[in-house]
Design a protein around this motif. Structure first.
Motif, PDB file in Angstrom:
ATOM      1  N   PHE A  42      45.294  26.340   0.273  1.00  0.00           N
ATOM      2  CA  PHE A  42      44.170  26.902  -0.481  1.00  0.00           C
ATOM      3  C   PHE A  42      43.696  25.969  -1.588  1.00  0.00           C
ATOM      4  O   PHE A  42      42.495  25.689  -1.706  1.00  0.00           O
ATOM      5  N   LEU A  43      44.599  25.480  -2.405  1.00  0.00           N
ATOM      6  CA  LEU A  43      44.211  24.668  -3.557  1.00  0.00           C
ATOM      7  C   LEU A  43      43.550  23.344  -3.163  1.00  0.00           C
ATOM      8  O   LEU A  43      42.498  23.009  -3.726  1.00  0.00           O
ATOM      9  N   PRO A  44      44.086  22.578  -2.204  1.00  0.00           N
ATOM     10  CA  PRO A  44      43.377  21.347  -1.814  1.00  0.00           C
ATOM     11  C   PRO A  44      41.980  21.602  -1.250  1.00  0.00           C
ATOM     12  O   PRO A  44      41.039  20.861  -1.540  1.00  0.00           O
ATOM     13  N   ARG A  45      41.828  22.665  -0.459  1.00  0.00           N
ATOM     14  CA  ARG A  45      40.503  22.974   0.071  1.00  0.00           C
ATOM     15  C   ARG A  45      39.546  23.379  -1.037  1.00  0.00           C
ATOM     16  O   ARG A  45      38.376  22.991  -1.038  1.00  0.00           O
ATOM     17  N   LEU A  46      40.025  24.152  -2.000  1.00  0.00           N
ATOM     18  CA  LEU A  46      39.189  24.559  -3.124  1.00  0.00           C
ATOM     19  C   LEU A  46      38.764  23.356  -3.953  1.00  0.00           C
ATOM     20  O   LEU A  46      37.582  23.215  -4.300  1.00  0.00           O
ATOM     21  N   ILE A  47      39.708  22.472  -4.244  1.00  0.00           N
ATOM     22  CA  ILE A  47      39.391  21.284  -5.036  1.00  0.00           C
ATOM     23  C   ILE A  47      38.396  20.394  -4.298  1.00  0.00           C
ATOM     24  O   ILE A  47      37.428  19.898  -4.887  1.00  0.00           O
ATOM     25  N   LEU A  48      38.602  20.201  -2.993  1.00  0.00           N
ATOM     26  CA  LEU A  48      37.688  19.368  -2.227  1.00  0.00           C
ATOM     27  C   LEU A  48      36.291  19.975  -2.156  1.00  0.00           C
ATOM     28  O   LEU A  48      35.288  19.265  -2.271  1.00  0.00           O
ATOM     29  N   THR A  49      36.205  21.283  -1.985  1.00  0.00           N
ATOM     30  CA  THR A  49      34.897  21.933  -1.959  1.00  0.00           C
ATOM     31  C   THR A  49      34.188  21.793  -3.299  1.00  0.00           C
ATOM     32  O   THR A  49      32.985  21.511  -3.347  1.00  0.00           O
ATOM     33  N   LEU A  50      34.918  21.952  -4.391  1.00  0.00           N
ATOM     34  CA  LEU A  50      34.309  21.763  -5.708  1.00  0.00           C
ATOM     35  C   LEU A  50      33.877  20.320  -5.922  1.00  0.00           C
ATOM     36  O   LEU A  50      32.811  20.068  -6.507  1.00  0.00           O
ATOM     37  N   LEU A  51      34.664  19.363  -5.465  1.00  0.00           N
ATOM     38  CA  LEU A  51      34.266  17.961  -5.564  1.00  0.00           C
ATOM     39  C   LEU A  51      33.019  17.668  -4.728  1.00  0.00           C
ATOM     40  O   LEU A  51      32.152  16.899  -5.147  1.00  0.00           O
ATOM     41  N   MET A  52      32.923  18.280  -3.567  1.00  0.00           N
ATOM     42  CA  MET A  52      31.720  18.091  -2.747  1.00  0.00           C
ATOM     43  C   MET A  52      30.499  18.690  -3.429  1.00  0.00           C
ATOM     44  O   MET A  52      29.403  18.136  -3.335  1.00  0.00           O
ATOM     45  N   VAL A  53      30.659  19.813  -4.128  1.00  0.00           N
ATOM     46  CA  VAL A  53      29.540  20.386  -4.876  1.00  0.00           C
ATOM     47  C   VAL A  53      29.127  19.441  -5.999  1.00  0.00           C
ATOM     48  O   VAL A  53      27.935  19.233  -6.249  1.00  0.00           O
ATOM     49  N   VAL A  54      30.113  18.838  -6.667  1.00  0.00           N
ATOM     50  CA  VAL A  54      29.805  17.909  -7.759  1.00  0.00           C
ATOM     51  C   VAL A  54      29.089  16.674  -7.225  1.00  0.00           C
ATOM     52  O   VAL A  54      28.072  16.242  -7.771  1.00  0.00           O
ATOM     53  N   PHE A  55      29.623  16.076  -6.152  1.00  0.00           N
ATOM     54  CA  PHE A  55      29.060  14.828  -5.650  1.00  0.00           C
ATOM     55  C   PHE A  55      27.776  15.016  -4.856  1.00  0.00           C
ATOM     56  O   PHE A  55      26.869  14.200  -4.953  1.00  0.00           O
ATOM     57  N   ALA A  56      27.692  16.073  -4.049  1.00  0.00           N
ATOM     58  CA  ALA A  56      26.523  16.273  -3.195  1.00  0.00           C
ATOM     59  C   ALA A  56      25.559  17.312  -3.747  1.00  0.00           C
ATOM     60  O   ALA A  56      24.527  17.567  -3.137  1.00  0.00           O
TER      61      ALA A  56
END
Length: 89
Positions: free
Chosen positions: A51-65
């Motif tokens: 859960f945590l890695p997927r959440l962090i990656l999704t938030l990073l994708m929102v920040v970058f994209a």
């Protein structure tokens, strides 16, 4: 406005939604798959591990994209609003 213009507008909208969801969801799916393979190889059956890695990656994708996503949807709505007189008349 004829049917071809209307269908091209709808197809552009659907493609935009698919692209936006793909940018946000596909990296999380890939990370989830990698973690699932790791869990299967090590026989660690912890549900919260992925859960945590997927959440962090999704938030990073929102920040970058996020800027690109907002630009794309803004451009689409701008074209849509500029075509309102053509659609009505």
């Amino acid at each position: 406005m004829d049917v071809n213009e209307l269908t091209s507008m709808f197809s552009e909208a659907i493609f935009l939604v698919v692209a936006m969801v793909g940018v946000l969801v596909v990296p999380g799916l890939l990370v989830g798959l990698l973690i699932a393979v790791f869990q299967a190889a090590t026989q660690v059956n912890e549900q919260t591990l992925s859960f945590l890695p997927r959440l962090i990656l999704t938030l990073l994708m929102v920040v970058f994209a996020g800027e690109w996503l907002l630009q794309q949807i803004g451009d689409f709505f701008n074209r849509l609003f500029m075509n309102i007189p053509h659609i009505i008349g």
